[in-house]
Write a protein that holds these residues in place. Structure first.
Motif, PDB file in Angstrom:
ATOM      1  N   MET A 171     -14.065 -24.721  -7.772  1.00 12.81           N
ATOM      2  CA  MET A 171     -14.959 -24.693  -8.962  1.00 12.81           C
ATOM      3  C   MET A 171     -16.363 -25.178  -8.849  1.00 12.81           C
ATOM      4  SD  MET A 171     -13.100 -24.485 -12.554  1.00 12.81           S
ATOM      5  CE  MET A 171     -11.679 -25.453 -12.228  1.00 12.81           C
ATOM      6  N   VAL A 172     -16.423 -26.465  -8.019  1.00 13.07           N
ATOM      7  CA  VAL A 172     -17.422 -27.213  -7.712  1.00 13.07           C
ATOM      8  C   VAL A 172     -18.197 -26.518  -6.608  1.00 13.07           C
ATOM      9  CG1 VAL A 172     -18.264 -29.543  -6.543  1.00 13.07           C
ATOM     10  CG2 VAL A 172     -16.377 -29.560  -8.227  1.00 13.07           C
ATOM     11  N   GLU A 173     -17.545 -26.029  -5.642  1.00 11.14           N
ATOM     12  CA  GLU A 173     -18.043 -25.238  -4.500  1.00 11.14           C
ATOM     13  C   GLU A 173     -18.861 -24.125  -5.084  1.00 11.14           C
ATOM     14  OE1 GLU A 173     -18.513 -25.585  -1.161  1.00 11.14           O
ATOM     15  OE2 GLU A 173     -17.697 -27.640  -1.488  1.00 11.14           O
ATOM     16  N   LEU A 174     -18.242 -23.166  -5.938  1.00 17.41           N
ATOM     17  CA  LEU A 174     -18.746 -22.255  -6.347  1.00 17.41           C
ATOM     18  C   LEU A 174     -20.210 -22.485  -7.228  1.00 17.41           C
ATOM     19  CD1 LEU A 174     -18.997 -19.276  -6.850  1.00 17.41           C
ATOM     20  CD2 LEU A 174     -17.461 -19.467  -8.745  1.00 17.41           C
ATOM     21  N   ALA A 175     -19.927 -23.474  -7.953  1.00 13.08           N
ATOM     22  CA  ALA A 175     -21.189 -24.020  -8.634  1.00 13.08           C
ATOM     23  C   ALA A 175     -22.515 -24.546  -7.766  1.00 13.08           C
ATOM     24  CB  ALA A 175     -20.812 -25.250  -9.705  1.00 13.08           C
ATOM     25  N   SER A 176     -21.895 -25.061  -6.627  1.00  8.90           N
ATOM     26  CA  SER A 176     -22.875 -25.604  -5.617  1.00  8.90           C
ATOM     27  C   SER A 176     -23.479 -24.394  -5.025  1.00  8.90           C
ATOM     28  CB  SER A 176     -22.207 -26.427  -4.291  1.00  8.90           C
ATOM     29  OG  SER A 176     -23.030 -26.827  -3.660  1.00  8.90           O
ATOM     30  N   VAL A 177     -22.857 -23.013  -4.441  1.00  6.71           N
ATOM     31  CA  VAL A 177     -23.150 -22.115  -4.048  1.00  6.71           C
ATOM     32  C   VAL A 177     -24.341 -21.496  -4.876  1.00  6.71           C
ATOM     33  CG1 VAL A 177     -22.836 -19.711  -3.277  1.00  6.71           C
ATOM     34  CG2 VAL A 177     -21.192 -21.737  -2.341  1.00  6.71           C
ATOM     35  N   LEU A 178     -24.054 -21.305  -6.350  1.00 10.26           N
ATOM     36  CA  LEU A 178     -25.105 -21.014  -7.327  1.00 10.26           C
ATOM     37  C   LEU A 178     -26.408 -21.615  -7.384  1.00 10.26           C
ATOM     38  CD1 LEU A 178     -22.374 -19.894 -10.040  1.00 10.26           C
ATOM     39  CD2 LEU A 178     -23.924 -18.187  -8.726  1.00 10.26           C
ATOM     40  N   ALA A 179     -26.133 -22.921  -7.080  1.00  4.00           N
ATOM     41  CA  ALA A 179     -27.394 -23.751  -7.292  1.00  4.00           C
ATOM     42  C   ALA A 179     -27.929 -23.740  -6.089  1.00  4.00           C
ATOM     43  CB  ALA A 179     -26.729 -25.356  -7.214  1.00  4.00           C
ATOM     44  N   ALA A 180     -27.550 -23.411  -4.785  1.00  2.00           N
ATOM     45  CA  ALA A 180     -28.168 -23.302  -3.567  1.00  2.00           C
ATOM     46  C   ALA A 180     -29.116 -21.945  -3.631  1.00  2.00           C
ATOM     47  CB  ALA A 180     -27.473 -23.286  -2.510  1.00  2.00           C
ATOM     48  N   GLN A 181     -28.606 -21.034  -4.743  1.00  3.65           N
ATOM     49  CA  GLN A 181     -29.436 -19.664  -4.793  1.00  3.65           C
ATOM     50  C   GLN A 181     -30.386 -19.849  -6.201  1.00  3.65           C
ATOM     51  OE1 GLN A 181     -26.336 -16.822  -5.601  1.00  3.65           O
ATOM     52  NE2 GLN A 181     -25.509 -17.078  -3.582  1.00  3.65           N
ATOM     53  N   GLY A 182     -30.399 -21.061  -6.614  1.00  2.00           N
ATOM     54  CA  GLY A 182     -31.413 -21.304  -7.749  1.00  2.00           C
ATOM     55  C   GLY A 182     -30.769 -20.865  -9.107  1.00  2.00           C
ATOM     56  N   LYS A 183     -29.595 -20.630  -9.006  1.00  2.00           N
ATOM     57  CA  LYS A 183     -28.911 -20.350 -10.466  1.00  2.00           C
ATOM     58  C   LYS A 183     -28.057 -21.590 -10.996  1.00  2.00           C
ATOM     59  CE  LYS A 183     -28.227 -15.752  -8.449  1.00  2.00           C
ATOM     60  NZ  LYS A 183     -27.331 -14.540  -7.900  1.00  2.00           N
ATOM     61  N   TRP A 184     -28.764 -22.490 -11.441  1.00  2.00           N
ATOM     62  CA  TRP A 184     -28.161 -23.842 -11.722  1.00  2.00           C
ATOM     63  C   TRP A 184     -27.319 -23.323 -12.946  1.00  2.00           C
ATOM     64  CZ3 TRP A 184     -28.242 -28.215  -9.290  1.00  2.00           C
ATOM     65  CH2 TRP A 184     -29.134 -28.247  -8.145  1.00  2.00           C
ATOM     66  N   GLN A 185     -27.915 -22.470 -13.781  1.00  2.00           N
ATOM     67  CA  GLN A 185     -27.509 -22.521 -15.195  1.00  2.00           C
ATOM     68  C   GLN A 185     -25.916 -21.595 -15.241  1.00  2.00           C
ATOM     69  OE1 GLN A 185     -28.950 -23.835 -18.019  1.00  2.00           O
ATOM     70  NE2 GLN A 185     -26.996 -23.004 -19.035  1.00  2.00           N
ATOM     71  N   GLU A 186     -25.885 -20.704 -14.132  1.00  2.00           N
ATOM     72  CA  GLU A 186     -24.866 -20.063 -14.011  1.00  2.00           C
ATOM     73  C   GLU A 186     -23.919 -20.711 -13.537  1.00  2.00           C
ATOM     74  OE1 GLU A 186     -27.782 -18.992 -13.095  1.00  2.00           O
ATOM     75  OE2 GLU A 186     -28.199 -16.888 -13.608  1.00  2.00           O
ATOM     76  N   GLY A 187     -23.958 -21.603 -12.837  1.00  2.00           N
ATOM     77  CA  GLY A 187     -22.884 -22.788 -12.314  1.00  2.00           C
ATOM     78  C   GLY A 187     -22.411 -23.709 -13.575  1.00  2.00           C
ATOM     79  N   THR A 188     -22.950 -23.867 -14.422  1.00  2.00           N
ATOM     80  CA  THR A 188     -22.357 -24.727 -15.554  1.00  2.00           C
ATOM     81  C   THR A 188     -20.992 -24.527 -16.419  1.00  2.00           C
ATOM     82  OG1 THR A 188     -23.763 -23.657 -17.384  1.00  2.00           O
ATOM     83  CG2 THR A 188     -24.896 -25.417 -16.441  1.00  2.00           C
ATOM     84  N   GLY A 189     -20.801 -23.323 -16.293  1.00  2.00           N
ATOM     85  CA  GLY A 189     -19.526 -22.901 -16.689  1.00  2.00           C
ATOM     86  C   GLY A 189     -18.385 -23.462 -15.894  1.00  2.00           C
ATOM     87  N   TYR A 190     -18.693 -23.430 -14.410  1.00  2.00           N
ATOM     88  CA  TYR A 190     -17.405 -23.912 -13.630  1.00  2.00           C
ATOM     89  C   TYR A 190     -17.623 -25.412 -13.776  1.00  2.00           C
ATOM     90  CZ  TYR A 190     -17.722 -19.369 -11.922  1.00  2.00           C
ATOM     91  OH  TYR A 190     -17.729 -17.761 -11.833  1.00  2.00           O
ATOM     92  N   LEU A 191     -18.623 -25.930 -13.776  1.00  2.22           N
ATOM     93  CA  LEU A 191     -18.804 -27.361 -13.734  1.00  2.22           C
ATOM     94  C   LEU A 191     -18.081 -28.191 -15.115  1.00  2.22           C
ATOM     95  CD1 LEU A 191     -22.155 -28.101 -12.166  1.00  2.22           C
ATOM     96  CD2 LEU A 191     -19.901 -28.286 -11.213  1.00  2.22           C
ATOM     97  N   GLU A 192     -18.391 -27.214 -16.312  1.00  2.00           N
ATOM     98  CA  GLU A 192     -17.542 -27.758 -17.522  1.00  2.00           C
ATOM     99  C   GLU A 192     -16.172 -27.978 -17.230  1.00  2.00           C
ATOM    100  OE1 GLU A 192     -18.863 -25.076 -20.400  1.00  2.00           O
ATOM    101  OE2 GLU A 192     -20.910 -25.971 -20.552  1.00  2.00           O
ATOM    102  N   ARG A 193     -15.457 -27.230 -16.379  1.00  2.00           N
ATOM    103  CA  ARG A 193     -14.185 -27.293 -16.288  1.00  2.00           C
ATOM    104  C   ARG A 193     -13.601 -28.276 -15.120  1.00  2.00           C
ATOM    105  NH1 ARG A 193     -13.268 -21.008 -14.967  1.00  2.00           N
ATOM    106  NH2 ARG A 193     -14.851 -20.211 -16.667  1.00  2.00           N
ATOM    107  N   VAL A 194     -14.588 -28.933 -14.612  1.00  2.00           N
ATOM    108  CA  VAL A 194     -14.064 -29.828 -13.348  1.00  2.00           C
ATOM    109  C   VAL A 194     -13.499 -31.318 -13.860  1.00  2.00           C
ATOM    110  CG1 VAL A 194     -15.163 -31.209 -11.386  1.00  2.00           C
ATOM    111  CG2 VAL A 194     -15.693 -28.726 -11.688  1.00  2.00           C
TER     112      VAL A 194
END
Length: 77
Positions: A1-24
């Motif tokens: 989940m952290v990796e997926l959020a990191s990939v989204l952040a690398a694409q400038g999609k920080w907000q989209e990664g928050t759902g994954y990070l909330e589960r960490v």
């Protein structure tokens, strides 16, 4: 989940990664020390980015969307 959020952040999609990070956080005790450290860095960087903190403006944009890639920010941590 952290990796997926990191990939989204690398694409400038920080907000989209928050759902994954909330589960960490509940999973952190089960991770290796290195994985916990990386996860903490991603969580911290994401929080600062989403709150518009000082790290949000650091570095040249490489992650798309006008935002620095999280890997760029983490390498400076």
């Amino acid at each position: 989940m952290v990796e997926l959020a990191s990939v989204l952040a690398a694409q400038g999609k920080w907000q989209e990664g928050t759902g994954y990070l909330e589960r960490v956080p509940p999973l952190l005790p089960k991770l290796s020390p290195a994985s916990r450290t990386y996860s903490a860095q991603v969580l911290r960087q994401s929080a600062m980015q989403l709150q518009g903190g000082p790290q949000a403006a650091v570095g040249a944009p490489r992650g798309g969307g006008g935002q620095p890639a999280i890997s760029d920010s983490l390498s400076r941590a």
